[in-house]
Design a protein around this motif. Sequence first.
Motif, PDB file in Angstrom:
ATOM      1  N   ASP A 140      30.015 -24.931 -45.160  1.00  0.00           N
ATOM      2  CA  ASP A 140      28.618 -24.509 -45.052  1.00  0.00           C
ATOM      3  C   ASP A 140      28.085 -24.017 -46.393  1.00  0.00           C
ATOM      4  O   ASP A 140      26.932 -24.285 -46.754  1.00  0.00           O
ATOM      5  CB  ASP A 140      28.481 -23.401 -44.006  1.00  0.00           C
ATOM      6  CG  ASP A 140      28.773 -23.895 -42.597  1.00  0.00           C
ATOM      7  OD1 ASP A 140      28.617 -25.112 -42.360  1.00  0.00           O
ATOM      8  OD2 ASP A 140      29.164 -23.087 -41.744  1.00  0.00           O
ATOM      9  N   GLU A 141      28.922 -23.307 -47.129  1.00  0.00           N
ATOM     10  CA  GLU A 141      28.498 -22.823 -48.441  1.00  0.00           C
ATOM     11  C   GLU A 141      28.349 -23.984 -49.417  1.00  0.00           C
ATOM     12  O   GLU A 141      27.425 -24.007 -50.240  1.00  0.00           O
ATOM     13  CB  GLU A 141      29.508 -21.811 -48.971  1.00  0.00           C
ATOM     14  CG  GLU A 141      29.040 -21.089 -50.221  1.00  0.00           C
ATOM     15  CD  GLU A 141      29.993 -19.989 -50.643  1.00  0.00           C
ATOM     16  OE1 GLU A 141      29.599 -19.147 -51.458  1.00  0.00           O
ATOM     17  OE2 GLU A 141      31.151 -19.982 -50.158  1.00  0.00           O
ATOM     18  N   GLU A 154      25.058 -25.642 -48.697  1.00  0.00           N
ATOM     19  CA  GLU A 154      23.921 -24.851 -49.168  1.00  0.00           C
ATOM     20  C   GLU A 154      23.749 -24.957 -50.681  1.00  0.00           C
ATOM     21  O   GLU A 154      22.641 -25.139 -51.184  1.00  0.00           O
ATOM     22  CB  GLU A 154      24.122 -23.393 -48.767  1.00  0.00           C
ATOM     23  CG  GLU A 154      22.995 -22.474 -49.222  1.00  0.00           C
ATOM     24  CD  GLU A 154      23.260 -21.021 -48.860  1.00  0.00           C
ATOM     25  OE1 GLU A 154      22.468 -20.163 -49.267  1.00  0.00           O
ATOM     26  OE2 GLU A 154      24.275 -20.761 -48.176  1.00  0.00           O
TER      27      GLU A 154
END
Length: 458
Positions: free
Chosen positions: A206-207, A210
């Motif tokens: 997820d990071e 992003e």
Amino acid sequence: MNFGELLRALRRGWWMPVLGLLLGGVAAVAVTAGTTPVYTSHTQLFVATTDSTSTAEAFQGNQFAEKRIASYAELLTSQELAARVVAELDLAETPAQLAARVEAAPVSGTVVLDVSVTDPSPGQAQRIARTVADEFIAAVAELETPAGSLTSPVRVTVFGAADLPRSPSAPQPVLDLAVGLVVGLALGAATAVVRARLDRSLKDPDEVTELAGAPVIGVVLRDDELQQRHRVDLQGSSRSAEAYRHLQTNLQFLDVDTPPRVLVVSSAMPSEGKTTVAVNLALALADAGQRVVLIEADLRRPRVTSYLGLVTGVGLTNVLTGRAHVEDVAQPVGEDGGLVVVGAGPTAPNPAQLLASGAMRALLEHLRETHDYVVLDAPPMLPVADATGLAVLADGVLLSVRHGSTTREQLQRTRATLDRVGARTVGTVLNIVPVRDDVSAAYGYSAEYGAAPATAAR
């Protein structure tokens, strides 16, 4: 750091609390073994006034004693009183050393003083405690007797005689071991959390999504065989083969209307697995029936031809300088001819200019017409400018992000570089992920799903 991040930090750094637990236990055992046992003798002293002839006077005397009690506790641990005890018992130590082994504390709300004395010898501890009480009683009588009077208004009596200790008060092996284990565990856990906070490397998909501004479309686990051979057996059912099949499928359906057909594969920094990704992605696309050309566009450190066991010496540089046609230098891989490779060719003095040239643009347009996919293994984005100019000519960029190696800042700078020239990042590959990492379990790689064994015919 929220509760979930805290749990992930402890799970990833599980060995630190375990190591802290072991070291704390060993330290506790070592301290216990190296500590000389000491014994503690306890006695209690009762303070009262002598001139209480009525209830009111008794009450006032009790208040007087309570006010004095704190001063008496200081007197009990003073060097002056210790000097009297040393002289009385002829001890081979200084008053300061003895005073450090005497403790006195008033019992809250009473006129009783708790006194304790420690010594390596239980008998000596008892003798010193008795003598401390006797010398204290004498000292109070001297201090509290008014001038011209023969008696003191304060009377101190021994309320609890000094006992003979049967077991050492220190060390306490069980308690010391428990404290050592708890402290070691806490320090290990704190170290794991701090390490996770200070770690700037990327591990969370997820990071990565992003920071890159593009989804993670592939997760490739650490594979020793892949690290050595650099190509997977797509006919097998290994985790690596499944990972590249997933990557190939996700790429084909990433954008149904305008799929990226000319794809630059790069990374933020060297040694992040981008060439291995490019090679095996091209193999997976060809295995799926696509016509694929793989271009060794890393003119500084070409690796594609060596990974695939192809001939080096001629290739892209010859085509871009007009000395050869692409069909003359293309080398087929496999028998079906679904994948052809264009090697880097001779070393060029100006690789960045060559890759961003009009000749490169024309070559890509030609290959787009004759192939379903053009995969370019490009240099890393941050150390050199080669891939930046190449990314402008392609339909999109696929970034290889190495788990636990690529940092947040490096991926942010890579994205900023691509955004600045208007290049499109179509996706990322989280690469070289440890098999036991949370990401592996989240993507289902921890489970085996093979063909069911055949049953015997009856």
